[in-house]
Design a protein around this motif. Structure first.
Motif, PDB file in Angstrom:
ATOM      1  N   CYS A  54     105.582 -13.575  25.421  1.00  0.00           N
ATOM      2  CA  CYS A  54     106.726 -13.786  26.317  1.00  0.00           C
ATOM      3  C   CYS A  54     106.380 -14.613  27.549  1.00  0.00           C
ATOM      4  O   CYS A  54     107.274 -15.057  28.260  1.00  0.00           O
ATOM      5  CB  CYS A  54     107.358 -12.453  26.709  1.00  0.00           C
ATOM      6  SG  CYS A  54     106.347 -11.400  27.755  1.00  0.00           S
ATOM      7  N   CYS A  79     106.601  -8.425  25.898  1.00  0.00           N
ATOM      8  CA  CYS A  79     106.040  -8.418  24.539  1.00  0.00           C
ATOM      9  C   CYS A  79     104.862  -7.462  24.385  1.00  0.00           C
ATOM     10  O   CYS A  79     104.555  -7.039  23.277  1.00  0.00           O
ATOM     11  CB  CYS A  79     105.649  -9.836  24.106  1.00  0.00           C
ATOM     12  SG  CYS A  79     104.078 -10.420  24.773  1.00  0.00           S
ATOM     13  N   CYS A 134      99.712  -8.902  25.808  1.00  0.00           N
ATOM     14  CA  CYS A 134      98.673  -9.402  26.726  1.00  0.00           C
ATOM     15  C   CYS A 134      97.970  -8.264  27.456  1.00  0.00           C
ATOM     16  O   CYS A 134      97.399  -8.474  28.516  1.00  0.00           O
ATOM     17  CB  CYS A 134      99.303 -10.355  27.729  1.00  0.00           C
ATOM     18  SG  CYS A 134     100.408  -9.521  28.880  1.00  0.00           S
TER      19      CYS A 134
HETATM   20 FE1  FES Z   1     104.285 -10.682  26.998  1.00  0.00          FE
HETATM   21 FE2  FES Z   1     102.508 -10.336  28.934  1.00  0.00          FE
HETATM   22  S1  FES Z   1     102.759 -12.067  27.643  1.00  0.00           S
HETATM   23  S2  FES Z   1     103.911  -8.882  28.182  1.00  0.00           S
END
Ligand code: FES
Length: 247
Positions: free
Chosen positions: A43, A54, A57
């Motif tokens: 995201c 998302c 990460c």
């Molecule tokens: Fe999606 Fe951090 S890139 S929560």
């Protein structure tokens, strides 16, 4: 990543054993990139404000409980961050399993095949099997919106990362898109759930450029396939950055 920050003060921290100094307010994800470490993501982008939806990460931060999202966690002086561990890899694989279980498995005929961040991240986290057997069947009832002359919208492929909604708001200053529904029913919708051509959409293409899957895809890509080259330009008229794709 996440956008670069500018600040009067700098912060020094450690990421996977590497010391890095970045402006205060920088995200852990951006600091990782500056340190030469790429954290899996779906995201976050280099230009949009982080959203943290998302959960791909996730990282470990010494002295902090749980697994914070690196894109929405600002750096702190003396922080010690780990971006790689067996536990993190297992968590990320679980997240990807959930995404893929609710996504059509038609990669070979999908217009984004070879240019799909969901596909890329499945490879990055080492996804080999999906234990939750929906296979995207939840979306069989989804109806494509092909009303726009330049791009198509296929809600069955939406992962609700909100990148298109943020691109519309942050780069174009338009509020043509929103997230409608909850849970399995959540999806991107033109505001008031109208077809794109009847909404406030001005066809700038910012949402299409931001989409990591084939949810929003140029009609030419649907018909002709992925281009070999693309040219990004900007002009004084608007800040979107036009993307010309050529064979
Ligand atoms: Fe999606 Fe951090 S890139 S929560």
């Amino acid at each position: 990543g996440t956008p670069r920050r500018h600040a009067d003060t700098d912060v020094t921290l450690e990421i996977d054993g590497r010391s890095i100094t970045v402006p205060a307010g920088t995200s852990v994800m951006r600091a990782s990139i500056e340190a030469g470490v790429n954290v899996p993501k779906l995201c976050a982008t280099d230009s949009l404000e982080p959203f943290g939806s998302c959960r791909l990460c996730l990282v470990e931060i010494e002295g902090k409980r749980g697994y914070p999202a690196s894109c929405t966690t600002p750096v702190e002086a003396g922080m010690r961050v780990r971006t790689q561990s067996d536990r993190l890899q297992a968590l990320r694989r679980n997240v990807m399993e959930l995404y893929i279980s609710d996504h059509p498995l038609d990669c070979l005929t999908c217009p984004a095949n070879g240019d799909c961040e969901l596909q890329d991240m499945a490879g990055v986290v080492g996804l080999r099997e999906v234990r939750y057997g929906f296979d995207g069947a939840n979306h069989l009832k989804d109806v494509k919106d092909e009303s726009n002359p330049y791009f198509d919208y296929d809600p069955s492929k939406c992962i609700v990362c909100n990148r298109c909604v943020r691109a519309c708001e942050e780069t174009q200053g338009t509020f043509a898109l929103t997230i409608a529904g909850r849970g399995f029913e959540s999806r991107v919708a033109a505001s008031q759930s109208q077809p794109f051509m009847e909404s406030e959409c001005v066809s700038c293409g910012a949402c299409v450029a931001a989409c990591p899957t084939a949810t929003l895809v140029e009609k030419t890509v649907s018909f002709v396939g992925q281009p070999e080259h693309s040219i990004i330009t900007t002009c004084a008229y608007c800040g979107v950055g036009c993307s010309f794709k050529a064979e």
